[in-house]
Write a protein that holds these residues in place. Structure first.
Motif, short mmCIF file in Angstrom:
data_model
loop_
_atom_site.label_atom_id
_atom_site.label_comp_id
_atom_site.label_asym_id
_atom_site.label_seq_id
_atom_site.Cartn_x
_atom_site.Cartn_y
_atom_site.Cartn_z
N THR A 247 -10.97 3.43 7.28
CA THR A 247 -10.33 2.12 7.49
C THR A 247 -9.16 1.94 6.53
O THR A 247 -8.06 1.51 6.94
N ALA A 248 -9.36 2.27 5.25
CA ALA A 248 -8.28 2.15 4.27
C ALA A 248 -7.11 3.05 4.63
O ALA A 248 -5.94 2.66 4.49
N THR A 249 -7.40 4.25 5.13
CA THR A 249 -6.33 5.18 5.51
C THR A 249 -5.55 4.66 6.71
O THR A 249 -4.32 4.79 6.78
N ALA A 250 -6.26 4.06 7.68
CA ALA A 250 -5.59 3.52 8.86
C ALA A 250 -4.61 2.41 8.47
O ALA A 250 -3.46 2.38 8.95
N VAL A 251 -5.04 1.51 7.57
CA VAL A 251 -4.16 0.43 7.12
C VAL A 251 -3.00 0.99 6.31
O VAL A 251 -1.83 0.58 6.49
N ALA A 252 -3.27 1.96 5.43
CA ALA A 252 -2.20 2.56 4.63
C ALA A 252 -1.22 3.32 5.52
O ALA A 252 -0.02 3.34 5.24
N THR A 253 -1.71 3.92 6.60
CA THR A 253 -0.82 4.64 7.53
C THR A 253 0.12 3.67 8.23
O THR A 253 1.31 3.96 8.42
N VAL A 254 -0.40 2.49 8.60
CA VAL A 254 0.47 1.46 9.20
C VAL A 254 1.55 1.05 8.20
O VAL A 254 2.73 0.91 8.55
N GLY A 255 1.16 0.88 6.94
CA GLY A 255 2.14 0.55 5.90
C GLY A 255 3.16 1.67 5.73
O GLY A 255 4.36 1.39 5.52
N MET A 256 2.71 2.91 5.79
CA MET A 256 3.63 4.05 5.68
C MET A 256 4.65 4.05 6.80
O MET A 256 5.84 4.32 6.60
N VAL A 257 4.19 3.72 8.01
CA VAL A 257 5.10 3.70 9.17
C VAL A 257 6.09 2.54 9.06
O VAL A 257 7.30 2.71 9.28
N LEU A 258 5.59 1.35 8.71
CA LEU A 258 6.45 0.17 8.67
C LEU A 258 7.47 0.23 7.54
O LEU A 258 8.61 -0.24 7.69
N PHE A 259 7.08 0.82 6.39
CA PHE A 259 7.97 0.84 5.23
C PHE A 259 8.58 2.21 4.96
O PHE A 259 9.10 2.45 3.87
N GLY A 260 8.51 3.08 5.94
CA GLY A 260 9.18 4.38 5.83
C GLY A 260 8.55 5.34 4.84
O GLY A 260 9.25 6.17 4.25
N GLY A 261 7.23 5.25 4.68
CA GLY A 261 6.56 6.10 3.72
C GLY A 261 6.61 7.58 4.07
O GLY A 261 6.81 8.43 3.19
N PHE A 262 6.46 7.92 5.35
CA PHE A 262 6.47 9.33 5.74
C PHE A 262 7.87 9.93 5.58
O PHE A 262 8.03 11.09 5.19
N LYS A 263 8.88 9.11 5.87
CA LYS A 263 10.26 9.58 5.65
C LYS A 263 10.53 9.78 4.17
O LYS A 263 11.15 10.79 3.77
N GLU A 264 10.05 8.86 3.34
CA GLU A 264 10.19 9.01 1.89
C GLU A 264 9.48 10.27 1.39
O GLU A 264 9.98 10.96 0.50
N MET A 265 8.34 10.57 1.98
CA MET A 265 7.59 11.75 1.57
C MET A 265 8.39 13.02 1.83
O MET A 265 8.45 13.92 0.97
N ARG A 266 9.02 13.11 2.99
CA ARG A 266 9.84 14.29 3.31
C ARG A 266 11.04 14.39 2.37
O ARG A 266 11.38 15.47 1.88
N GLU A 267 11.70 13.25 2.14
CA GLU A 267 12.87 13.26 1.26
C GLU A 267 12.49 13.58 -0.18
O GLU A 267 13.20 14.33 -0.87
#
Length: 396
Positions: A247-267
């Motif tokens: 559950t915590a990962t699902a919510v954090a994943t939504v936050g990553m998508v909305l705030f560009g977390g995955f893009k930041e991770m690649r950069e």
């Protein structure tokens, strides 16, 4: 020969059934050696996970990692690793024959809608706590953040009294006071730890965020003890932890998508992180694994002991985190920090010794009761034998 072979086979099945029972029995049904072994394993997981995750998350921020959503996400993203302690005992420690004699329980088979709802709600609380921890750790030095997190111990004691009716004894009160005083002493010596360029505003945000994470964790511990009191077995504890972390990962994943977390991770891995992409991904992967060890160890400690004991163990590890920050990152380690660390270790060791003496006394009392029961059974058998002889003699 066949009878001997059959006995050997049955003995092997009994051994397999005993191993299976370790994970599928309530803690009250575990024998002393099994209970202690399970307790040691969980504390090792807690120790390794807590110290390693604190050092690795600081390593991430020290080398230009800056995404708080990334650091929040990796704290729970390793939840699939919990499938190992969930399914490994189920398939490896059950008897190969006499299937009618083993527990029919299967993983995730004991959940109902109320329990699932509780797990989802606690999962939401965990992701908020993880985010607060990431914000605080991005600003504060490791020693100071560890200090602020220790404030949860006093609140854990208070909430344990309210929620699970924890009894106040000299043993636990003395430990809480010692650990709290050690953290106050550490706070008084941490004024010069603030990194260059960190404004008072950011320092306050970091302090407040870390304190919030500690308070949420203080609430988490007694709530989980209350729930675990109705849980069937250790295996189910891991299953609940899996649902909460998912559950915590699902919510954090939504936050990553909305705030560009995955893009930041690649950069970050290619451009920002100053040690290169390989060490970046090693740090991220190490955090994923160590955080799961930490959470798994915490859940096991609360189930096997109490929420207060879990909080004391977590607070005692602050001393190790402080030492780790000094050794790895060169944090100052002046006189007050030395004294506070010694007090921290002293308080924890006194608590552990007291618990050991208490458990030993209970075991000795249980052994004496068993011996009394055996004597009573022997006396009863002797009386029955004498009665049968009398009856036989009369018939003659």
């Amino acid at each position: 020969m066949n009878i001997s072979s059959g006995k050997t086979q049955l003995a092997g099945d009994d051994h397999q059934q005993t191993n299976h029972t370790i994970f599928t029995s309530n803690k009250s049904k575990l024998d002393g050696k099994t209970y202690k072994l399970l307790l040691i394993i969980n504390y090792i997981c807690l120790f390794v996970g807590s110290v390693s995750s604190s050092l690795l998350i600081k390593f991430y921020f020290n080398h230009n990692g800056s995404s708080r959503w990334v650091s929040t996400w990796i704290q729970s993203a390793g939840f699939p690793l919990l499938l190992i302690p969930i399914y490994f005992p189920h398939y490896c420690f059950r008897p190969k024959i006499n299937q009618e004699h083993i527990s029919k329980r299967k993983p995730f088979s004991s959940f109902d809608m109320n329990l699932l709802g509780l797990c989802f709600g606690i999962g939401l609380m965990l992701v908020i706590s993880n985010l607060c921890f990431s914000w605080g750790n991005s600003y504060l030095p490791l020693s100071t953040s560890a200090l602020v997190l220790s404030s949860q111990l006093g609140f854990t004691l208070l909430l344990s009294i309210i929620i699970v009716k924890q009894k106040i004894t000299f043993l636990n009160l003395n430990c809480v006071i010692l650990l709290s005083l050690s953290c106050v002493l550490l706070a008084l010596s941490s004024g010069g730890d603030r990194p260059e360029g960190l404004t008072k505003r950011k320092y306050f945000i970091g302090f407040f965020s870390t304190a919030s994470a500690g308070l949420l964790f203080a609430l988490y511990l007694p709530v989980m003890e209350k729930i675990y009191s109705k849980v069937d077995c250790y295996a189910m504890v891991m299953e609940m932890q899996f649902v909460m972390e998912m559950t915590a990962t699902a919510v954090a994943t939504v936050g990553m998508v909305l705030f560009g977390g995955f893009k930041e991770m690649r950069e970050e891995s290619v451009v920002v992180f100053d040690l290169g992409p390989t060490r970046y991904w090693v740090a991220v992967g190490g955090n994923v694994v160590t955080w799961q060890l930490c959470f798994m160890g915490t859940a096991g400690m609360v189930f096997l002991t109490t929420s207060l004991t879990g909080g004391i163990c977590m607070t005692a590890l602050i001393g190790m985190n402080v030492v780790g920050g000094v050794v790895v990152y060169g944090d100052d380690f002046k006189g007050p920090k030395v004294v506070s660390t010694v007090m921290c270790v002293w308080g924890f060791c006194s608590y552990v010794y007291g618990m050991y003496v208490k458990m030993k006394g209970e075991n000795n009392g249980g052994s004496q009761n068993d011996e009394d029961d055996d004597d009573a059974q022997q006396l009863q058998k002797k009386s029955l034998l004498e009665l049968s002889e009398i009856v036989t003699e009369d018939q003659r």
